[in-house]
Design a protein around this motif. Sequence first.
Motif, PDB file in Angstrom:
ATOM      1  N   LEU A   1       0.822  -1.207   0.000  1.00 27.02           N
ATOM      2  CA  LEU A   1       0.000   0.000   0.000  1.00 27.02           C
ATOM      3  C   LEU A   1       0.858   1.261   0.000  1.00 27.02           C
ATOM      4  CD1 LEU A   1      -2.661  -1.040   2.675  1.00 27.02           C
ATOM      5  CD2 LEU A   1      -2.872  -1.148   0.191  1.00 27.02           C
TER       6      LEU A   1
ATOM      7  N   GLN B   1      -0.484   6.908   5.682  1.00 24.97           N
ATOM      8  CA  GLN B   1      -1.817   6.474   5.277  1.00 24.97           C
ATOM      9  C   GLN B   1      -2.871   7.219   6.070  1.00 24.97           C
ATOM     10  OE1 GLN B   1      -4.860   2.794   5.718  1.00 24.97           O
ATOM     11  NE2 GLN B   1      -2.766   2.146   5.299  1.00 24.97           N
ATOM     12  N   LEU B   2      -3.945   7.599   5.430  1.00 19.90           N
ATOM     13  CA  LEU B   2      -5.079   8.174   6.152  1.00 19.90           C
ATOM     14  C   LEU B   2      -5.958   7.032   6.647  1.00 19.90           C
ATOM     15  CD1 LEU B   2      -5.805  11.111   3.741  1.00 19.90           C
ATOM     16  CD2 LEU B   2      -5.066  11.297   6.106  1.00 19.90           C
ATOM     17  N   GLN B   3      -6.771   6.517   5.762  1.00 25.78           N
ATOM     18  CA  GLN B   3      -7.512   5.300   6.080  1.00 25.78           C
ATOM     19  C   GLN B   3      -8.138   4.778   4.800  1.00 25.78           C
ATOM     20  OE1 GLN B   3     -10.766   6.226   8.911  1.00 25.78           O
ATOM     21  NE2 GLN B   3     -12.024   6.474   7.114  1.00 25.78           N
ATOM     22  N   ALA B   4      -8.862   3.696   4.906  1.00 27.99           N
ATOM     23  CA  ALA B   4      -9.541   3.127   3.748  1.00 27.99           C
ATOM     24  C   ALA B   4     -10.904   3.785   3.612  1.00 27.99           C
ATOM     25  CB  ALA B   4      -9.698   1.626   3.916  1.00 27.99           C
TER      26      ALA B   4
ATOM     27  N   GLY C   1     -14.485   3.462   1.644  1.00 30.62           N
ATOM     28  CA  GLY C   1     -15.223   2.436   0.926  1.00 30.62           C
ATOM     29  C   GLY C   1     -16.300   2.961   0.015  1.00 30.62           C
TER      30      GLY C   1
ATOM     31  N   ARG D   1     -16.275  -3.797  -6.780  1.00 28.22           N
ATOM     32  CA  ARG D   1     -16.001  -2.890  -5.672  1.00 28.22           C
ATOM     33  C   ARG D   1     -14.564  -2.386  -5.707  1.00 28.22           C
ATOM     34  NH1 ARG D   1     -17.495  -2.940  -0.275  1.00 28.22           N
ATOM     35  NH2 ARG D   1     -17.054  -0.963   0.720  1.00 28.22           N
TER      36      ARG D   1
ATOM     37  N   VAL E   1      -7.544   3.373  -0.532  1.00 30.56           N
ATOM     38  CA  VAL E   1      -6.698   3.535   0.652  1.00 30.56           C
ATOM     39  C   VAL E   1      -5.931   4.843   0.478  1.00 30.56           C
ATOM     40  CG1 VAL E   1      -4.869   2.532   2.044  1.00 30.56           C
ATOM     41  CG2 VAL E   1      -6.494   1.043   0.863  1.00 30.56           C
TER      42      VAL E   1
ATOM     43  N   LEU F   1     -17.647  -1.055   4.931  1.00 33.58           N
ATOM     44  CA  LEU F   1     -16.567  -1.364   5.870  1.00 33.58           C
ATOM     45  C   LEU F   1     -17.032  -1.240   7.313  1.00 33.58           C
ATOM     46  CD1 LEU F   1     -13.672   0.606   4.126  1.00 33.58           C
ATOM     47  CD2 LEU F   1     -14.163  -1.844   3.981  1.00 33.58           C
TER      48      LEU F   1
ATOM     49  N   GLN G   1     -12.765   3.407  12.398  1.00 37.96           N
ATOM     50  CA  GLN G   1     -11.754   2.694  11.612  1.00 37.96           C
ATOM     51  C   GLN G   1     -10.357   3.128  12.049  1.00 37.96           C
ATOM     52  OE1 GLN G   1      -9.782   2.652   7.233  1.00 37.96           O
ATOM     53  NE2 GLN G   1     -12.022   2.808   7.186  1.00 37.96           N
ATOM     54  N   LEU G   2      -9.439   2.191  12.119  1.00 41.63           N
ATOM     55  CA  LEU G   2      -8.045   2.545  12.366  1.00 41.63           C
ATOM     56  C   LEU G   2      -7.405   2.886  11.031  1.00 41.63           C
ATOM     57  CD1 LEU G   2      -7.272  -0.197  14.985  1.00 41.63           C
ATOM     58  CD2 LEU G   2      -7.276   2.261  15.384  1.00 41.63           C
ATOM     59  N   GLN G   3      -7.005   1.880  10.293  1.00 40.76           N
ATOM     60  CA  GLN G   3      -6.570   2.092   8.914  1.00 40.76           C
ATOM     61  C   GLN G   3      -6.491   0.739   8.227  1.00 40.76           C
ATOM     62  OE1 GLN G   3      -2.583   3.921   8.908  1.00 40.76           O
ATOM     63  NE2 GLN G   3      -1.771   1.860   8.810  1.00 40.76           N
ATOM     64  N   ALA G   4      -6.056   0.742   6.985  1.00 47.47           N
ATOM     65  CA  ALA G   4      -5.897  -0.513   6.254  1.00 47.47           C
ATOM     66  C   ALA G   4      -4.502  -1.062   6.500  1.00 47.47           C
ATOM     67  CB  ALA G   4      -6.114  -0.273   4.768  1.00 47.47           C
TER      68      ALA G   4
ATOM     69  N   VAL H   1      -8.852  -4.117   7.015  1.00 51.94           N
ATOM     70  CA  VAL H   1      -9.279  -2.772   7.408  1.00 51.94           C
ATOM     71  C   VAL H   1      -9.690  -2.847   8.882  1.00 51.94           C
ATOM     72  CG1 VAL H   1     -10.856  -0.876   6.964  1.00 51.94           C
ATOM     73  CG2 VAL H   1     -10.070  -2.303   5.076  1.00 51.94           C
TER      74      VAL H   1
ATOM     75  N   HIS I   1      -1.079  -8.749  13.951  1.00 47.53           N
ATOM     76  CA  HIS I   1      -2.030  -8.156  14.883  1.00 47.53           C
ATOM     77  C   HIS I   1      -1.380  -7.340  15.988  1.00 47.53           C
ATOM     78  CE1 HIS I   1      -5.721 -10.739  13.583  1.00 47.53           C
ATOM     79  NE2 HIS I   1      -5.131 -10.125  12.589  1.00 47.53           N
TER      80      HIS I   1
ATOM     81  N   TYR J   1      -1.122   0.279  17.084  1.00 50.17           N
ATOM     82  CA  TYR J   1      -1.729   1.440  16.434  1.00 50.17           C
ATOM     83  C   TYR J   1      -3.001   1.855  17.174  1.00 50.17           C
ATOM     84  CZ  TYR J   1      -3.050   4.437  12.470  1.00 50.17           C
ATOM     85  OH  TYR J   1      -3.383   5.501  11.677  1.00 50.17           O
TER      86      TYR J   1
ATOM     87  N   ARG K   1      -4.039   5.448  19.047  1.00 55.01           N
ATOM     88  CA  ARG K   1      -5.279   6.154  18.724  1.00 55.01           C
ATOM     89  C   ARG K   1      -6.098   6.395  19.989  1.00 55.01           C
ATOM     90  NH1 ARG K   1      -8.749   6.570  14.023  1.00 55.01           N
ATOM     91  NH2 ARG K   1      -6.873   6.064  12.838  1.00 55.01           N
TER      92      ARG K   1
ATOM     93  N   ARG L   1      -4.742   9.289  22.029  1.00 61.61           N
ATOM     94  CA  ARG L   1      -5.104  10.588  21.469  1.00 61.61           C
ATOM     95  C   ARG L   1      -6.556  10.937  21.756  1.00 61.61           C
ATOM     96  NH1 ARG L   1      -2.601   9.234  16.282  1.00 61.61           N
ATOM     97  NH2 ARG L   1      -4.704   9.186  15.454  1.00 61.61           N
TER      98      ARG L   1
ATOM     99  N   LYS M   1      -7.330  11.867  25.393  1.00 56.91           N
ATOM    100  CA  LYS M   1      -6.854  13.194  25.760  1.00 56.91           C
ATOM    101  C   LYS M   1      -7.778  14.295  25.258  1.00 56.91           C
ATOM    102  CE  LYS M   1      -1.885  12.745  26.179  1.00 56.91           C
ATOM    103  NZ  LYS M   1      -0.708  12.660  25.326  1.00 56.91           N
ATOM    104  N   ARG M   2      -8.418  14.080  24.143  1.00 54.36           N
ATOM    105  CA  ARG M   2      -9.152  15.181  23.525  1.00 54.36           C
ATOM    106  C   ARG M   2     -10.662  14.972  23.464  1.00 54.36           C
ATOM    107  NH1 ARG M   2      -5.604  18.734  22.264  1.00 54.36           N
ATOM    108  NH2 ARG M   2      -7.399  19.989  21.741  1.00 54.36           N
TER     109      ARG M   2
END
Lengths: 235, 235
Positions: A58, A80-83, A85, A94, A98, B58, B80-83, B98, B134, B140, B144, B147, B150-151
């Motif tokens: 990726l 990376q930001l995120q996926a 969809g 589909r 990403v 997703l 979502q975290l990320q891909a 994802v 994993h 990751y 997250r 963060r 905290k906010r």
Amino acid sequence: MLQYPQEEPDFGVALSTSLVLFGFDGSDLQVLLAKSKRAPYEGALFLPSRYIAADDDLMLSARKMFKQLFGYEDPAMIEQLQAFGKVFRHPGGRVINVAHYALVRKSDFQASNWDENDMQWIPFSEVPDLAFDHNEIVQYAKERLKRRVKRRPVGFGLLPDKFTLGQLQNLYEIALGKTFDKRNFRKKLFKTTLLIDLDQKADGRAAGQHKGSQLFSFNKEKYQKMKIQGYDFVF
Amino acid sequence: MLQYPQEEPDFGVALSTSLVLFGFDGSDLQVLLAKSKRAPYEGALFLPSRYIAADDDLMLSARKMFKQLFGYEDPAMIEQLQAFGKVFRHPGGRVINVAHYALVRKSDFQASNWDENDMQWIPFSEVPDLAFDHNEIVQYAKERLKRRVKRRPVGFGLLPDKFTLGQLQNLYEIALGKTFDKRNFRKKLFKTTLLIDLDQKADGRAAGQHKGSQLFSFNKEKYQKMKIQGYDFVF
DNA sequence: TCAAAAGTGTTGGGGGTACACCCATGC
DNA sequence: GCATGGGTGTACCCCCAACACTTTTGA
């Protein structure tokens, strides 16, 4: 089995990546956009994007696209930001986008084959309605940039090597969407001891740069050392 | 075309999602893990995961898995975290994970069919080597969570409706990985005016709860109102 | 000469941090 | 009675925000 309820994975998906490219010319933070030549979004702007081959990494794909656009490999920051969809549905099936974002020094490169792709820099705060779901991606990228700018010295990756405090303040104000008092801003930055006073005054007028104002550079080595010792950059 | 250099998307990819589930029992922050029964990771722990059908949303897929596990639909927080691309390679082709994370009140549900899947809560700070990639995902997710805690007042989504300040402090200390002075912690929280003093003392000992200590609840409605007026929760 | 940006200090208030002892309860 | 957590106030310091005028340069 609860963890993998479908017996078999469904190999009918394609991947693409879009790049949200932030550039700064000294007074304006901008996003790089291309113009679509195809229906149904003909004429609309959208983020530079490409399909990812099924066995491509990726991040590597995003970096390859970056190199195609700018001719060099290592943006000041890429992540990376995120996926996403809810992309347009390709007739073939589909597609998952990403998305990544990257920071570039606009002083570092010259536009090459952009014209034929109708690419252009659009000011951060004036991004129009885009094709596909690219507004959502840009919005997400802006939020991410804000967070990063506050907690890491990434802003310097957008500036030329030698910059003025005025340019730096412009950048922070646009990225964070508020204004700062000039004196307080300077105090805050000097306190980090990460700015090197180059004992040099700007002799021309780059964008957002006033002839005769003091030039600084960012002490990256010192930052690295301090970080190892637990220092946390907070703006 | 520069933006989409491959003529056609490559529809040879499958999607999966893994859930990083954070739970809190009053004194310990924990992550839900399952035990693998298959080679090559037989016996190893891993995150609850499932394949996503090619035309499934997703987030919806992640929520469905959540409901399967807990029987209700709306975790206190899910995102979502990320891909993640460096997943195990299925013999049939590339699988992209994802990943999502969610917060649950452990007091809200009872374990149901977990035994047959060998699922268990593992303390936040003691997550062992996991199958696939994993560990990277959990790492990751922890960042997250830090963060967010905290906010945003997400911490309250992990606590039972009625909680003690001791429990709340435990949670913040584990999530952020540092200790706080009791008096300062209380001052800080009271200053938000978002805690409702229930004029009620704990009459038993839940985990991390001392009999006789004051119970509080979180004023969610007030927070919503204040947020609309520009209030920003910062811990 | 006018406009635009550079450059420069002080003050007050608020928030964070450090710190120690007694009380209630369970075991 | 002993251990564990609950509960409480003060003092200091640092950081932040507010605030205005002079100088340099380009046009």
